[in-house]
Design a protein around this motif. Sequence first.
Motif, PDB file in Angstrom:
ATOM      1  N   ALA A  17     -12.844  -0.009   2.931  1.00 33.40           N
ATOM      2  CA  ALA A  17     -11.613   0.543   2.395  1.00 33.40           C
ATOM      3  C   ALA A  17     -10.671   0.925   3.519  1.00 33.40           C
ATOM      4  O   ALA A  17      -9.806   1.762   3.356  1.00 33.40           O
ATOM      5  CB  ALA A  17     -11.914   1.761   1.533  1.00 33.40           C
ATOM      6  N   LEU A  27     -14.703   4.279  -0.119  1.00 37.58           N
ATOM      7  CA  LEU A  27     -13.999   4.012  -1.367  1.00 37.58           C
ATOM      8  C   LEU A  27     -14.236   5.172  -2.326  1.00 37.58           C
ATOM      9  O   LEU A  27     -15.266   5.269  -2.961  1.00 37.58           O
ATOM     10  CB  LEU A  27     -14.508   2.718  -2.001  1.00 37.58           C
ATOM     11  CG  LEU A  27     -14.217   1.421  -1.262  1.00 37.58           C
ATOM     12  CD1 LEU A  27     -14.921   0.280  -1.955  1.00 37.58           C
ATOM     13  CD2 LEU A  27     -12.738   1.166  -1.204  1.00 37.58           C
ATOM     14  N   GLY A  28     -13.286   6.070  -2.421  1.00 40.94           N
ATOM     15  CA  GLY A  28     -13.375   7.147  -3.387  1.00 40.94           C
ATOM     16  C   GLY A  28     -14.462   8.153  -3.091  1.00 40.94           C
ATOM     17  O   GLY A  28     -14.927   8.851  -3.974  1.00 40.94           O
ATOM     18  N   HIS A 203     -10.370  -1.747  -4.350  1.00 45.41           N
ATOM     19  CA  HIS A 203      -9.593  -1.516  -3.132  1.00 45.41           C
ATOM     20  C   HIS A 203     -10.458  -1.890  -1.937  1.00 45.41           C
ATOM     21  O   HIS A 203     -11.358  -1.139  -1.563  1.00 45.41           O
ATOM     22  CB  HIS A 203      -9.191  -0.037  -2.982  1.00 45.41           C
ATOM     23  CG  HIS A 203      -8.434   0.515  -4.147  1.00 45.41           C
ATOM     24  ND1 HIS A 203      -7.135   0.197  -4.418  1.00 45.41           N
ATOM     25  CD2 HIS A 203      -8.815   1.379  -5.121  1.00 45.41           C
ATOM     26  CE1 HIS A 203      -6.725   0.837  -5.495  1.00 45.41           C
ATOM     27  NE2 HIS A 203      -7.736   1.558  -5.942  1.00 45.41           N
ATOM     28  N   THR A 204     -10.225  -3.042  -1.346  1.00 42.76           N
ATOM     29  CA  THR A 204     -10.985  -3.398  -0.154  1.00 42.76           C
ATOM     30  C   THR A 204     -10.293  -4.517   0.608  1.00 42.76           C
ATOM     31  O   THR A 204      -9.411  -5.191   0.088  1.00 42.76           O
ATOM     32  CB  THR A 204     -12.428  -3.805  -0.491  1.00 42.76           C
ATOM     33  OG1 THR A 204     -13.240  -3.713   0.681  1.00 42.76           O
ATOM     34  CG2 THR A 204     -12.499  -5.216  -1.027  1.00 42.76           C
ATOM     35  N   ARG A 217      -4.504  -0.288  -0.806  1.00 46.94           N
ATOM     36  CA  ARG A 217      -5.380   0.813  -0.387  1.00 46.94           C
ATOM     37  C   ARG A 217      -5.429   1.845  -1.502  1.00 46.94           C
ATOM     38  O   ARG A 217      -4.637   1.826  -2.449  1.00 46.94           O
ATOM     39  CB  ARG A 217      -4.841   1.431   0.899  1.00 46.94           C
ATOM     40  CG  ARG A 217      -4.832   0.464   2.061  1.00 46.94           C
ATOM     41  CD  ARG A 217      -4.167   1.065   3.281  1.00 46.94           C
ATOM     42  NE  ARG A 217      -4.778   2.341   3.644  1.00 46.94           N
ATOM     43  CZ  ARG A 217      -4.757   2.845   4.876  1.00 46.94           C
ATOM     44  NH1 ARG A 217      -4.155   2.187   5.846  1.00 46.94           N
ATOM     45  NH2 ARG A 217      -5.306   4.005   5.128  1.00 46.94           N
ATOM     46  N   GLU A 218      -6.380   2.772  -1.400  1.00 42.43           N
ATOM     47  CA  GLU A 218      -6.550   3.767  -2.461  1.00 42.43           C
ATOM     48  C   GLU A 218      -5.313   4.621  -2.671  1.00 42.43           C
ATOM     49  O   GLU A 218      -5.069   5.101  -3.769  1.00 42.43           O
ATOM     50  CB  GLU A 218      -7.755   4.657  -2.148  1.00 42.43           C
ATOM     51  CG  GLU A 218      -9.084   4.013  -2.497  1.00 42.43           C
ATOM     52  CD  GLU A 218     -10.197   5.038  -2.537  1.00 42.43           C
ATOM     53  OE1 GLU A 218     -10.744   5.238  -3.633  1.00 42.43           O
ATOM     54  OE2 GLU A 218     -10.490   5.627  -1.495  1.00 42.43           O
ATOM     55  N   ASP A 219      -4.509   4.800  -1.627  1.00 41.45           N
ATOM     56  CA  ASP A 219      -3.299   5.607  -1.775  1.00 41.45           C
ATOM     57  C   ASP A 219      -2.119   4.792  -2.303  1.00 41.45           C
ATOM     58  O   ASP A 219      -0.997   5.289  -2.387  1.00 41.45           O
ATOM     59  CB  ASP A 219      -2.929   6.274  -0.445  1.00 41.45           C
ATOM     60  CG  ASP A 219      -2.611   5.264   0.650  1.00 41.45           C
ATOM     61  OD1 ASP A 219      -2.562   4.048   0.374  1.00 41.45           O
ATOM     62  OD2 ASP A 219      -2.396   5.703   1.809  1.00 41.45           O
TER      63      ASP A 219
END
Length: 325
Positions: A17, A27-28, A203-204, A217-219
Amino acid sequence: MTMGAGPTRRRFITLSAAAAGTALCPLGASAGSRAVRWRGRALGAPAEMILHHPDRAQAARLIRRVVAEIDRLERIFSLYLPDSALATLNARGALANPPAELVDLLEQSHAVWQQSDGLFDPTVQPLWLLHAWHFSAPDADPAGPPRDSIKETLHRVGFEHVAFDRNRVAFRRAGMALTLNGIAQGYITDRAVEILRAGGVVHTLADLGEIRALGPREDGTPWRAGIAGTDARVALVDRAIATSGTNGFRFGGPGSPSHLLDPRTGVSAGRHDSVSVVAPTAAAADALSTAFSFMDGDGIAAALRTLPGIEAHLREPDGRYRYIA
């Protein structure tokens, strides 16, 4: 990138991530969570894979699935394994009941061959073998094989001389051979991404020689990939990037012909130091980066007008950077 044997570029596989070139982030999960790591070989070279996931057991299962798929596809596409489907085809000149993945990859190759007016051509393997044989001699001419030898070998090059369908693949001329190294890395990257997607990863950034982003990305911000030798940064969201460079491999050391061999002339590419292509899939980016290595900027721009959603990033021999979309 196309060649016949030996690693041609870095095979460090990272499924994480994290943005390219930054520290890995889970990831999270919390920054202290543990990663699942795998080291082995992929496509003839050392490889490593790291996956951060909130469920470590699920991450390990996903890595096992990706590794199993790499191994399975390598047994189809490899030039190094003597019993691979590709090696068998090259040795016999024909292959009955070919694996579905081989036919699929030949269909994708044929599409790019048409889109590039024949500049992406997997049948350049005889040219690669000619150069490898020439430079194996201790007193080899650093300019490359004699022109007469190249001209004779070109009679065994041309994707139009490959017949294939779901039942059979066959060469129409004796002495032909295929290399899928200019697209197989991208194809395998795409397959890995689909495994991750099916496993719930959203997300990766997957790098198996070529790079493909799965989501942002996670954001919510894009992944960023740098173009080596430039200050350029490319935003990636559900897109892939691949690079072909003339200095990735040279048969006789600096100044000698590179592994990028023009299927029309047999001469190695020299227009650009590197060509990076951004495309929806890693296979398309991989193949087009090879084809564009033989085109000037105007030719690339003309090709891209027929290829929506694809862009090229060039690093020129004089150090200039050029973006074309």
